[in-house]
Scaffold this motif. Sequence first.
Motif, mmCIF file in Angstrom:
data_model
loop_
_atom_site.group_PDB
_atom_site.id
_atom_site.type_symbol
_atom_site.label_atom_id
_atom_site.label_comp_id
_atom_site.label_asym_id
_atom_site.label_seq_id
_atom_site.Cartn_x
_atom_site.Cartn_y
_atom_site.Cartn_z
ATOM 1 N N ILE A 159 0.836 -1.209 0.000
ATOM 2 C CA ILE A 159 0.000 0.000 0.000
ATOM 3 C C ILE A 159 0.868 1.256 0.000
ATOM 4 C CG2 ILE A 159 -1.647 1.344 1.375
ATOM 5 C CD1 ILE A 159 -2.854 -1.324 2.281
ATOM 6 N N ALA A 160 1.938 1.235 0.805
ATOM 7 C CA ALA A 160 2.838 2.392 0.855
ATOM 8 C C ALA A 160 3.518 2.612 -0.499
ATOM 9 C CB ALA A 160 3.884 2.187 1.947
ATOM 10 N N GLU A 161 4.007 1.531 -1.089
ATOM 11 C CA GLU A 161 4.720 1.652 -2.366
ATOM 12 C C GLU A 161 3.791 2.114 -3.483
ATOM 13 O OE1 GLU A 161 7.778 1.694 -2.393
ATOM 14 O OE2 GLU A 161 8.782 -0.054 -1.542
ATOM 15 N N ILE A 162 2.577 1.607 -3.509
ATOM 16 C CA ILE A 162 1.643 2.003 -4.569
ATOM 17 C C ILE A 162 1.246 3.473 -4.408
ATOM 18 C CG2 ILE A 162 -0.661 1.521 -3.579
ATOM 19 C CD1 ILE A 162 -1.272 -0.078 -6.107
ATOM 20 N N SER A 163 1.194 3.926 -3.151
ATOM 21 C CA SER A 163 0.860 5.327 -2.885
ATOM 22 C C SER A 163 2.017 6.248 -3.240
ATOM 23 C CB SER A 163 0.484 5.508 -1.412
ATOM 24 O OG SER A 163 -0.616 4.690 -1.072
ATOM 25 N N ALA A 170 5.675 -2.164 -5.417
ATOM 26 C CA ALA A 170 4.331 -2.456 -4.910
ATOM 27 C C ALA A 170 3.891 -3.856 -5.339
ATOM 28 C CB ALA A 170 3.337 -1.414 -5.406
ATOM 29 N N LYS A 171 4.108 -4.185 -6.603
ATOM 30 C CA LYS A 171 3.725 -5.512 -7.104
ATOM 31 C C LYS A 171 4.493 -6.618 -6.378
ATOM 32 C CE LYS A 171 2.188 -4.151 -11.735
ATOM 33 N NZ LYS A 171 2.431 -4.266 -13.204
ATOM 34 N N GLU A 172 5.773 -6.382 -6.118
ATOM 35 C CA GLU A 172 6.584 -7.375 -5.405
ATOM 36 C C GLU A 172 6.059 -7.582 -3.986
ATOM 37 O OE1 GLU A 172 10.543 -5.866 -5.616
ATOM 38 O OE2 GLU A 172 10.880 -6.574 -7.679
ATOM 39 N N ALA A 173 5.696 -6.478 -3.316
ATOM 40 C CA ALA A 173 5.195 -6.571 -1.947
ATOM 41 C C ALA A 173 3.861 -7.310 -1.892
ATOM 42 C CB ALA A 173 5.052 -5.171 -1.350
ATOM 43 N N PHE A 174 2.955 -6.973 -2.809
ATOM 44 C CA PHE A 174 1.656 -7.652 -2.827
ATOM 45 C C PHE A 174 1.812 -9.132 -3.202
ATOM 46 C CE2 PHE A 174 -0.292 -3.302 -3.586
ATOM 47 C CZ PHE A 174 -0.873 -3.240 -2.326
ATOM 48 N N ARG A 179 1.064 -14.802 -0.748
ATOM 49 C CA ARG A 179 1.412 -16.183 -0.385
ATOM 50 C C ARG A 179 0.708 -16.633 0.897
ATOM 51 N NH1 ARG A 179 7.829 -15.071 -0.862
ATOM 52 N NH2 ARG A 179 7.874 -14.429 -3.056
ATOM 53 N N ASP A 180 0.297 -15.674 1.690
ATOM 54 C CA ASP A 180 -0.405 -15.983 2.937
ATOM 55 C C ASP A 180 -1.902 -16.045 2.658
ATOM 56 O OD1 ASP A 180 -1.913 -15.116 5.500
ATOM 57 O OD2 ASP A 180 0.091 -15.560 6.261
ATOM 58 N N ARG A 181 -2.542 -17.115 3.093
ATOM 59 C CA ARG A 181 -3.965 -17.305 2.767
ATOM 60 C C ARG A 181 -4.844 -16.202 3.336
ATOM 61 N NH1 ARG A 181 -6.716 -19.689 7.039
ATOM 62 N NH2 ARG A 181 -5.413 -20.518 8.716
ATOM 63 N N ASN A 182 -4.422 -15.590 4.462
ATOM 64 C CA ASN A 182 -5.226 -14.523 5.061
ATOM 65 C C ASN A 182 -5.167 -13.219 4.264
ATOM 66 O OD1 ASN A 182 -6.099 -16.063 7.327
ATOM 67 N ND2 ASN A 182 -4.089 -15.765 8.264
ATOM 68 N N TYR A 183 -4.148 -13.084 3.429
ATOM 69 C CA TYR A 183 -3.980 -11.853 2.648
ATOM 70 C C TYR A 183 -4.112 -12.095 1.149
ATOM 71 C CZ TYR A 183 -2.627 -9.282 6.779
ATOM 72 O OH TYR A 183 -2.650 -8.659 8.006
ATOM 73 N N ARG A 184 -4.364 -13.345 0.762
ATOM 74 C CA ARG A 184 -4.390 -13.708 -0.661
ATOM 75 C C ARG A 184 -5.447 -12.922 -1.434
ATOM 76 N NH1 ARG A 184 -4.392 -19.424 -0.366
ATOM 77 N NH2 ARG A 184 -2.179 -19.102 0.085
ATOM 78 N N LYS A 185 -6.629 -12.846 -0.882
ATOM 79 C CA LYS A 185 -7.725 -12.187 -1.600
ATOM 80 C C LYS A 185 -7.469 -10.697 -1.754
ATOM 81 C CE LYS A 185 -12.770 -11.649 -1.541
ATOM 82 N NZ LYS A 185 -14.024 -11.989 -0.819
#
Length: 204
Positions: A159-163, A170-174, A179-185
């Motif tokens: 979010i910081a990088e995209i801003s 940003a793409k690398e961070a996302f 990879r984490d199921r809680n943040y995948r969506k």
Amino acid sequence: AVEHIEKGLQYQKNNYKVLYMLGRCYGALSDNEKSLSAYKMALDFNPTYTKASFEIAKIYKNIGDFDTSRKFLNDIIIISKDSKSYELLLDIEIQTNNLSQALKIGQKGLIANPDSYTLLARMAGLYNELSDYKKAKTTAKNSMKIKRNYAPAAFELGIAEISLCNKVAAKEAFATAKRDRNYRKAASSYLKPENFEHYTSHCN
């Protein structure tokens, strides 16, 4: 489990650790009243048993009694400077939209616990909320230095990088957060071409 623990308490009524276990069991059964009762009995026998105090604070936060939750958390911090207690206090202040107080609590927490990667990730999220994206970026990276590829920190870094219009970063961070199921969506949503273009429209 509750039945076995209660039978055991007939012989060890003042065993605060067993009472704590009983509180956890009632919590798993979503019985807040009995869970609180067990934790408070544990504190009657050992007032400095912060594990019970923390669970009490969590229950009060979940039922919306923020003042009581704050009281227990502040008592814990006096005793132990526990990073999780700072985190929960931080969450309460964010939830009640008191961001300036949340910032103060987080900063104090990091002085007491500079290597808490979970607290660093939460602070990165707070800095993003405050639109201080440079601090969010630095704080998220500090979290990931301690725990590599930590998803909550990676997501806040995205979010910081995209801003900041750092599109590749940003793409690398996302991608890391994904990879984490809680943040995948959530991370996948940011990475969708149409969404990514929308979130970077201010960069053009």
